[in-house]
Scaffold this active site. Structure first.
Site, PDB file in Angstrom:
ATOM      1  N   TYR A  92       0.814  -1.212   0.000  1.00 43.10           N
ATOM      2  CA  TYR A  92       0.000   0.000   0.000  1.00 43.10           C
ATOM      3  C   TYR A  92       0.847   1.262   0.000  1.00 43.10           C
ATOM      4  CZ  TYR A  92      -4.122   2.830   1.193  1.00 43.10           C
ATOM      5  OH  TYR A  92      -5.150   3.743   1.180  1.00 43.10           O
ATOM      6  N   LYS A  93       2.162   1.113  -0.057  1.00 43.25           N
ATOM      7  CA  LYS A  93       3.047   2.263   0.111  1.00 43.25           C
ATOM      8  C   LYS A  93       3.559   2.802  -1.227  1.00 43.25           C
ATOM      9  CE  LYS A  93       2.673   2.094   4.590  1.00 43.25           C
ATOM     10  NZ  LYS A  93       1.971   0.837   4.813  1.00 43.25           N
ATOM     11  N   VAL A  94       4.493   3.760  -1.155  1.00 41.69           N
ATOM     12  CA  VAL A  94       4.979   4.443  -2.356  1.00 41.69           C
ATOM     13  C   VAL A  94       5.861   3.516  -3.187  1.00 41.69           C
ATOM     14  CG1 VAL A  94       6.221   6.467  -3.216  1.00 41.69           C
ATOM     15  CG2 VAL A  94       4.937   6.613  -1.063  1.00 41.69           C
TER      16      VAL A  94
END
Length: 283
Positions: free
Chosen positions: A133-135
């Site tokens: 879910y992160k960059v």
């Protein structure tokens, strides 16, 4: 100077707190708006999370930090929330004057920066996430970064079952606190390989986010009473989302439904019945 691969940012935070020697009775300042692992890991180290409010940047309000500091405070944990940097100059100034460590939670802003310095390289220790879910994504995983060899050694010991990753692992302690029990937070080889590939593309990934956000933001005509979130350093924003503040909950709900009807992936925090675990009220 030092970077330790771990299996999540939650593990990175625990390893960071343990490296700093944070334990029973110590206090750690955390923001009231963050993924609850930021505070839960303080408690898992037998320490006390002290919750401080955020400002319109959605990051720690520097003006509220000093009033929360006591003789038991050991660290401040700025979270670079939803892609944007916390006000690190003011936070580092407070920490320097008060003799406190700064643990940067970079889980949601990997690759971002503040005044030309990469997030995670400004404080005493930086903690990163590579969750899906992160960059920057490797499925799962994280990093602990620091310029301090002693803290790196202690974090290593905690993350790998006290396996004593020292210059001479069978020697006596170089100083008290080098040898202690630990857990297993190792990153897998597969996650490490994916993370390396993604990190090499990080600037290109962020450039795409920033270009898209600039185009969208520039085309929005704000109605009266609507404002954008304050970004402390526009050039350092990872630009993974665009946050707007509306006058009240009902208008927010209607605006979200209207945007969703047009195919815009919009969401919001407006309903007190939704137990959002990023908000301290629900921890």
């Amino acid at each position: 100077k030092y970077c330790l691969a771990v299996n999540s940012c939650t593990s990175a935070l625990v390893a960071a707190y343990r490296a700093l020697g944070i334990g029973a009775g110590d206090e750690v300042i955390v923001p009231g708006y963050t993924f609850f692992a930021t505070a839960a890991t303080v408690a898992s180290c037998n320490a006390i999370p002290v919750i401080v409010d955020v400002d319109e940047s959605l990051c720690l309000d520097p003006g509220r930090i000093e009033e929360a500091i006591t003789k038991r405070t050991r660290a401040i944990v700025p979270v670079h929330m939803r892609g944007a940097p916390a006000q690190m100059d003011a936070i580092m100034d407070i920490a320097g004057r008060k003799g406190l460590a700064v643990v940067e939670d970079v889980a949601q802003a990997g690759g971002g920066s503040f005044k030309g310095k990469r997030l995670g390289s400004i404080g005493t220790i930086g903690c990163f996430s590579f969750d899906y879910y992160k960059v920057i994504v490797s499925g799962e995983g994280g990093f602990v970064t620091t310029d301090d060899e002693w803290l790196h050694t202690r974090a290593q010991s905690w993350h790998d079952c006290a396996a004593c990753w020292r210059p001479d692992r069978f020697a006596k302690e170089r100083k008290e606190g080098e040898l202690f029990c630990g857990e297993n937070y190792r990153m897998s080889e597969l996650e490490g390989a994916v993370a390396l590939a993604q990190i090499r593309k990080a600037d290109r990934i962020l450039a795409g986010y920033r270009q898209a956000k600039d185009r969208i933001k520039g085309a929005i005509e704000k109605p009266p009473g609507v404002s954008f979130r304050r970004i402390t350093d526009q050039a350092g924003d990872a630009a993974v989302c665009l946050v707007m503040f509306l006058p009240n909950a009902e208008l927010t709900r209607r605006a979200i439904l209207a945007m969703q009807a047009e195919g815009v992936p919009a969401g919001g925090i407006y309903d007190s019945k939704v137990r959002d675990w990023h908000i301290f009220k629900y921890w």
